[in-house]
Each structure stands twice: as C-alpha cells, then as structure tokens.
Design a protein around this motif. Structure first.
Motif, PDB file in Angstrom:
ATOM      1  N   ARG A  19      76.260  22.747  28.758  1.00 50.89           N
ATOM      2  CA  ARG A  19      75.645  22.363  27.497  1.00 50.89           C
ATOM      3  C   ARG A  19      74.830  23.535  26.976  1.00 50.89           C
ATOM      4  N   LEU A  20      75.204  24.015  25.827  1.00 52.58           N
ATOM      5  CA  LEU A  20      74.491  25.116  25.184  1.00 52.58           C
ATOM      6  C   LEU A  20      73.669  24.571  24.018  1.00 52.58           C
ATOM      7  N   SER A  21      72.508  25.167  23.840  1.00 51.53           N
ATOM      8  CA  SER A  21      71.635  24.771  22.739  1.00 51.53           C
ATOM      9  C   SER A  21      71.381  25.957  21.829  1.00 51.53           C
ATOM     10  N   CYS A  22      71.303  25.682  20.553  1.00 47.58           N
ATOM     11  CA  CYS A  22      70.958  26.711  19.574  1.00 47.58           C
ATOM     12  C   CYS A  22      69.866  26.140  18.673  1.00 47.58           C
ATOM     13  N   ALA A  23      68.682  26.701  18.804  1.00 51.74           N
ATOM     14  CA  ALA A  23      67.561  26.265  17.979  1.00 51.74           C
ATOM     15  C   ALA A  23      67.406  27.231  16.809  1.00 51.74           C
ATOM     16  N   ILE A  73      80.401  18.952  19.804  1.00 48.95           N
ATOM     17  CA  ILE A  73      79.234  19.532  19.148  1.00 48.95           C
ATOM     18  C   ILE A  73      78.393  18.416  18.549  1.00 48.95           C
ATOM     19  N   SER A  74      77.091  18.603  18.584  1.00 50.18           N
ATOM     20  CA  SER A  74      76.176  17.623  18.019  1.00 50.18           C
ATOM     21  C   SER A  74      74.939  18.345  17.518  1.00 50.18           C
ATOM     22  N   VAL A  82      71.325  22.634  17.506  1.00 53.00           N
ATOM     23  CA  VAL A  82      72.731  22.253  17.651  1.00 53.00           C
ATOM     24  C   VAL A  82      73.129  22.426  19.098  1.00 53.00           C
ATOM     25  N   TYR A  83      73.873  21.484  19.602  1.00 55.29           N
ATOM     26  CA  TYR A  83      74.313  21.498  20.985  1.00 55.29           C
ATOM     27  C   TYR A  83      75.845  21.526  21.023  1.00 55.29           C
ATOM     28  N   VAL A  84      76.367  22.222  22.023  1.00 55.36           N
ATOM     29  CA  VAL A  84      77.798  22.141  22.291  1.00 55.36           C
ATOM     30  C   VAL A  84      77.974  21.889  23.777  1.00 55.36           C
TER      31      VAL A  84
END
Length: 120
Positions: A19-23, A73-74, A82-84
């Motif tokens: 799970r990757l996060s992009c803030a 993706i969410s 955003v998370y993938v």
C-alpha cells in the motif's frame, strides 16, 4: 506550489500486499487528478513510466492496461491523500513508484519516487 509526499515503499516479500500513500500539500484547488506511475529497471524492462492508476476528486478511476484488475486506487479528500494497493506482489512489480498530480492548465507535479523491491 505543490509537494507530493510518498510513503509505503521498501522491501516486500512475494505474495504480500503493498500500500503506497501520496499526500499532496500546497495549492491544490486546481487539482484534476492524482495518480501513481512506475518505472521498472533492468535492460529489457527499463522504459518510460507506466500508469498504474489515477483518481479524480470525484473518485473516477483510471488504470493502466498492464495492471488492470491488479491494483486498487482510493483517496481521502479530507487528508488530500491518495492510496494505491496491490495484493499478492510479484517480482515483476519491482519498480520505482511515482506519485503524479495533474492540475488544470498545468503544470504536472511528480513525487521523488519510492522504491518497491519484491524479494524473499
């Protein structure tokens, strides 16, 4: 200005999930979509970044042809994040994953990238 802060990469065992996060931080009022791209390394597979997935503010999603059905993706609009996620990682998922933000009338923004290595 926009800053994209990526997290969640690293060494992952095969068949485990990722799970990757992009803030996203900064001036986000013109954001149209945020997504994830990846670029694999290696002689045969080194190529331009390929789309993994992208999502708009109203949660319309778009997935790359090669990963259709594999990633999800969410987004959390309250956190501008955003998370993938992908279940059951495989060695071919090894790549540098980049967060991308597309803004109305430009420019596009990119994160610095986070390395994902799949190995036992």
């Amino acid at each position: 200005q926009v800053q994209l802060v990526e997290s969640g990469g690293g060494l992952v065992q095969p068949e485990r999930s990722l799970r990757l996060s992009c803030a996203a931080r900064g001036s986000l009022s013109r954001t149209t979509r945020i997504g994830w791209y990846r670029r694999a390394s290696g002689t045969e597979r080194e190529k331009a970044r390929e789309l993994v997935a992208a999502i708009t503010r109203d949660r319309t999603t778009n997935y790359g042809d090669s990963v259709q059905g594999l990633f999800t993706i969410s987004r959390d609009n309250a956190k501008n994040t955003v998370y993938v996620q992908k279940n059951r990682l495989r060695p071919e998922d090894k790549a540098v994953y980049y967060c991308n933000l597309v803004s109305l009338y430009g420019p596009d923004y990119w994160g610095q990238g986070t390395q994902v290595t799949v190995s036992s």
